[in-house]
Design a protein around this motif. Structure first.
Motif, PDB file in Angstrom:
ATOM      1  N   GLU A   1      34.786  47.254  25.717  1.00 24.84           N
ATOM      2  CA  GLU A   1      34.471  45.904  25.250  1.00 24.84           C
ATOM      3  C   GLU A   1      33.377  45.325  26.134  1.00 24.84           C
ATOM      4  N   SER A   2      32.493  44.573  25.519  1.00 27.52           N
ATOM      5  CA  SER A   2      31.312  44.134  26.276  1.00 27.52           C
ATOM      6  C   SER A   2      31.676  43.079  27.323  1.00 27.52           C
ATOM      7  N   TYR A   3      32.706  42.272  27.018  1.00 31.20           N
ATOM      8  CA  TYR A   3      33.105  41.257  27.982  1.00 31.20           C
ATOM      9  C   TYR A   3      34.210  41.799  28.866  1.00 31.20           C
ATOM     10  N   GLY A   4      34.528  41.058  29.885  1.00 35.31           N
ATOM     11  CA  GLY A   4      35.688  41.411  30.701  1.00 35.31           C
ATOM     12  C   GLY A   4      35.399  42.449  31.768  1.00 35.31           C
ATOM     13  N   MET A   5      36.477  42.819  32.424  1.00 44.58           N
ATOM     14  CA  MET A   5      36.358  43.664  33.598  1.00 44.58           C
ATOM     15  C   MET A   5      36.172  45.140  33.240  1.00 44.58           C
ATOM     16  N   LYS A   6      35.370  45.823  34.041  1.00 49.54           N
ATOM     17  CA  LYS A   6      35.246  47.277  33.887  1.00 49.54           C
ATOM     18  C   LYS A   6      36.018  47.923  35.041  1.00 49.54           C
ATOM     19  N   ILE A   7      37.005  48.721  34.678  1.00 48.04           N
ATOM     20  CA  ILE A   7      37.757  49.437  35.710  1.00 48.04           C
ATOM     21  C   ILE A   7      37.129  50.822  35.862  1.00 48.04           C
ATOM     22  N   ASN A   8      36.903  51.211  37.113  1.00 48.32           N
ATOM     23  CA  ASN A   8      36.203  52.475  37.384  1.00 48.32           C
ATOM     24  C   ASN A   8      37.173  53.659  37.225  1.00 48.32           C
ATOM     25  N   PHE A   9      37.690  53.805  36.010  1.00 48.89           N
ATOM     26  CA  PHE A   9      38.756  54.760  35.725  1.00 48.89           C
ATOM     27  C   PHE A   9      38.248  56.207  35.744  1.00 48.89           C
ATOM     28  N   LYS A  10      38.940  57.068  36.493  1.00 51.21           N
ATOM     29  CA  LYS A  10      38.511  58.471  36.618  1.00 51.21           C
ATOM     30  C   LYS A  10      39.518  59.460  36.042  1.00 51.21           C
ATOM     31  N   GLY A  11      40.789  59.068  35.945  1.00 47.35           N
ATOM     32  CA  GLY A  11      41.750  60.033  35.419  1.00 47.35           C
ATOM     33  C   GLY A  11      43.176  59.607  35.691  1.00 47.35           C
ATOM     34  N   GLY A  27      43.833  58.727  49.142  1.00 46.61           N
ATOM     35  CA  GLY A  27      43.304  57.441  48.710  1.00 46.61           C
ATOM     36  C   GLY A  27      44.246  56.305  49.023  1.00 46.61           C
ATOM     37  N   ALA A  28      43.880  55.156  48.538  1.00 46.65           N
ATOM     38  CA  ALA A  28      44.765  54.019  48.678  1.00 46.65           C
ATOM     39  C   ALA A  28      45.911  54.183  47.687  1.00 46.65           C
ATOM     40  N   LEU A  29      47.050  53.688  48.028  1.00 49.91           N
ATOM     41  CA  LEU A  29      48.194  53.819  47.141  1.00 49.91           C
ATOM     42  C   LEU A  29      48.727  52.438  46.795  1.00 49.91           C
ATOM     43  N   LEU A  30      48.805  52.220  45.510  1.00 50.97           N
ATOM     44  CA  LEU A  30      49.265  50.921  45.024  1.00 50.97           C
ATOM     45  C   LEU A  30      50.503  51.172  44.190  1.00 50.97           C
ATOM     46  N   VAL A  31      51.605  50.631  44.599  1.00 47.78           N
ATOM     47  CA  VAL A  31      52.860  50.882  43.888  1.00 47.78           C
ATOM     48  C   VAL A  31      53.269  49.623  43.135  1.00 47.78           C
ATOM     49  N   VAL A  32      53.550  49.782  41.875  1.00 45.03           N
ATOM     50  CA  VAL A  32      54.018  48.649  41.094  1.00 45.03           C
ATOM     51  C   VAL A  32      55.428  48.923  40.626  1.00 45.03           C
ATOM     52  N   PRO A  71      38.574  53.550  53.338  1.00 46.05           N
ATOM     53  CA  PRO A  71      39.067  52.665  52.273  1.00 46.05           C
ATOM     54  C   PRO A  71      37.965  52.152  51.355  1.00 46.05           C
ATOM     55  N   THR A  72      36.741  52.100  51.814  1.00 41.13           N
ATOM     56  CA  THR A  72      35.690  51.563  50.940  1.00 41.13           C
ATOM     57  C   THR A  72      35.244  52.580  49.900  1.00 41.13           C
ATOM     58  N   LEU A  73      35.443  53.883  50.165  1.00 37.00           N
ATOM     59  CA  LEU A  73      34.979  54.915  49.226  1.00 37.00           C
ATOM     60  C   LEU A  73      36.111  55.687  48.571  1.00 37.00           C
ATOM     61  N   ASP A  74      37.246  55.820  49.231  1.00 35.42           N
ATOM     62  CA  ASP A  74      38.334  56.671  48.731  1.00 35.42           C
ATOM     63  C   ASP A  74      38.915  56.104  47.435  1.00 35.42           C
ATOM     64  N   PRO A  75      39.488  57.009  46.607  1.00 32.78           N
ATOM     65  CA  PRO A  75      40.057  56.545  45.339  1.00 32.78           C
ATOM     66  C   PRO A  75      41.230  55.588  45.535  1.00 32.78           C
ATOM     67  N   TYR A 102      41.503  41.669  44.460  1.00 30.59           N
ATOM     68  CA  TYR A 102      41.060  42.670  45.436  1.00 30.59           C
ATOM     69  C   TYR A 102      39.711  43.216  44.992  1.00 30.59           C
ATOM     70  N   THR A 103      38.728  42.320  44.932  1.00 35.92           N
ATOM     71  CA  THR A 103      37.419  42.721  44.397  1.00 35.92           C
ATOM     72  C   THR A 103      36.800  43.867  45.191  1.00 35.92           C
ATOM     73  N   GLU A 104      37.165  43.979  46.461  1.00 37.96           N
ATOM     74  CA  GLU A 104      36.546  45.017  47.289  1.00 37.96           C
ATOM     75  C   GLU A 104      36.889  46.427  46.805  1.00 37.96           C
ATOM     76  N   PHE A 105      37.924  46.547  45.939  1.00 39.34           N
ATOM     77  CA  PHE A 105      38.286  47.883  45.446  1.00 39.34           C
ATOM     78  C   PHE A 105      37.777  48.162  44.032  1.00 39.34           C
ATOM     79  N   GLN A 106      37.035  47.223  43.458  1.00 43.01           N
ATOM     80  CA  GLN A 106      36.585  47.399  42.072  1.00 43.01           C
ATOM     81  C   GLN A 106      35.670  48.609  41.886  1.00 43.01           C
ATOM     82  N   SER A 107      34.915  48.950  42.916  1.00 40.63           N
ATOM     83  CA  SER A 107      33.958  50.050  42.741  1.00 40.63           C
ATOM     84  C   SER A 107      34.546  51.401  43.144  1.00 40.63           C
ATOM     85  N   ASN A 108      35.736  51.416  43.754  1.00 38.61           N
ATOM     86  CA  ASN A 108      36.343  52.710  44.119  1.00 38.61           C
ATOM     87  C   ASN A 108      36.751  53.471  42.860  1.00 38.61           C
TER      88      ASN A 108
END
Ligand SMILES: *[C@@H]1O[C@H](CO)[C@@H](O)[C@H](O)[C@H]1NC(C)=O
Ligand SMILES: *[C@@H]1O[C@H](CO)[C@@H](O)[C@H](O)[C@H]1NC(C)=O
Length: 268
Positions: free
Chosen positions: A174-184, A14-19, A81-85, A141-147
């Motif tokens: 929470e009803s407002y705000g962003m939904k992160i497509n969290f899987k694990g 998948g994509a790798l994001l390092v903080v 990149p459009t589908l991978d985690p 990076y809205t393009e990754f919101q659905s991954n």
């Protein structure tokens, strides 16, 4: 070791994001990390085109007067990149190799705080900042919101990653705000329980052949399974011996000139 391989495999897929958070001040003004300006196209010593798109930049968290600028590096998937985690890799503490010093007040790296006091932090604040980071990062990076999204880390991140996961799940409800497509989430060599980890040193060193049968048996008898902070003087005496023997054995292991003939080779 095998756990680490599993993590890396999922990261490669998948994509790798390092903080690297709360690290030493890089004395340049903060850069607004829009994807347009954030592209990384070349590395010193690497010739040719990169196999996928890379980005780097800062996300500012906190609030006015207490802004903290978290550095990230994003390498998009070389596959799809459009589908991978998307995986966020959070750096561990001093015991972890790599950028290190995540939970030290000041370390090495690119993230920095405007206010000196902000270098002194705690795990609760770190998780708040990390969630803040994620919501702002996904807004850029809205393009990754659905991954599919995963959180990962080693070592001291074992303390932060599960709490961040919980924070994401709660915020998603929470009803407002962003939904992160969290899987694990995924952890390697994690710090999770100080008591279990510290008490495991003795049986582990024994299985690795670092201490003698005699010392191990004596530890078992005197410590009754509680090694690291026992109040029994005979256990404490054996533990002093344990630390010395273990240290010597490790020195021999790492110094080939001394040879390994005195190690207590052992079967589990
Ligand atoms: C962390 O620090 C904040 C202040 O920045 C404080 O309110 C909070 O109680 C601290 N949490 C812990 C667990 O120490
Ligand atoms: C050792 O540490 C554990 C966990 O922190 C604690 O529950 C226990 O009471 C401690 N034992 C002694 C003898 O200090």
């Amino acid at each position: 070791m095998s756990r680490r391989r599993v993590v890396l495999a999922s990261v490669e897929a998948g994509a790798l994001l390092v903080v690297v958070a709360f690290l030493l001040c890089l004395c340049v003004p903060p850069v607004r990390a829009t994807p347009a300006g954030a592209g990384v196209t070349e590395f010193p010593g690497f010739h040719g085109e990169l196999p996928s798109k890379h980005y780097a930049g800062y996300i500012t968290v906190g609030h006015e007067q207490q802004n903290r600028h978290l550095y990230y590096y994003l390498a998009t998937s070389e596959r799809n990149p459009t589908l991978d985690p998307v995986v966020i890799w959070i750096n561990g503490g001093p015991a972890c190799s790599g950028f290190s010093a995540f939970h030290h007040s000041i370390g090495a790296g690119y993230s920095y705080a405007e206010n000196e006091d902000d270098y002194i932090t705690n795990d609760t604040n770190r998780v708040v900042d990390l969630y803040d980071f994620l919501s702002k990062w996904f807004a850029e990076y809205t393009e990754f919101q659905s991954n599919p999204f995963y959180v990962a880390g080693c070592s001291y991140s074992g303390v932060l990653v599960p709490v961040l996961a919980q924070e994401i799940l709660q915020r998603n409800e929470e009803s407002y705000g962003m939904k992160i497509n969290f899987k694990g989430y995924s952890l390697c060599n994690p710090a999770v329980d100080v008591d279990i980890e510290n008490n495991a040193h003795v049986p582990y060193a024994f299985r690795m052949g670092l201490i003698s049968d005699e010392l191990f048996q004596s530890l078992v008898t005197t410590c009754n399974g509680k090694y690291w902070n026992s109040s029994s003087p005979s256990c404490q005496g054996n533990m002093e011996q344990f630390y010395m023997d273990q240290e010597q054995a490790l020195q021999k292991l790492f110094d080939p000139k001394l040879g390994r003939e005195k190690l207590h080779a052992k079967q589990v």
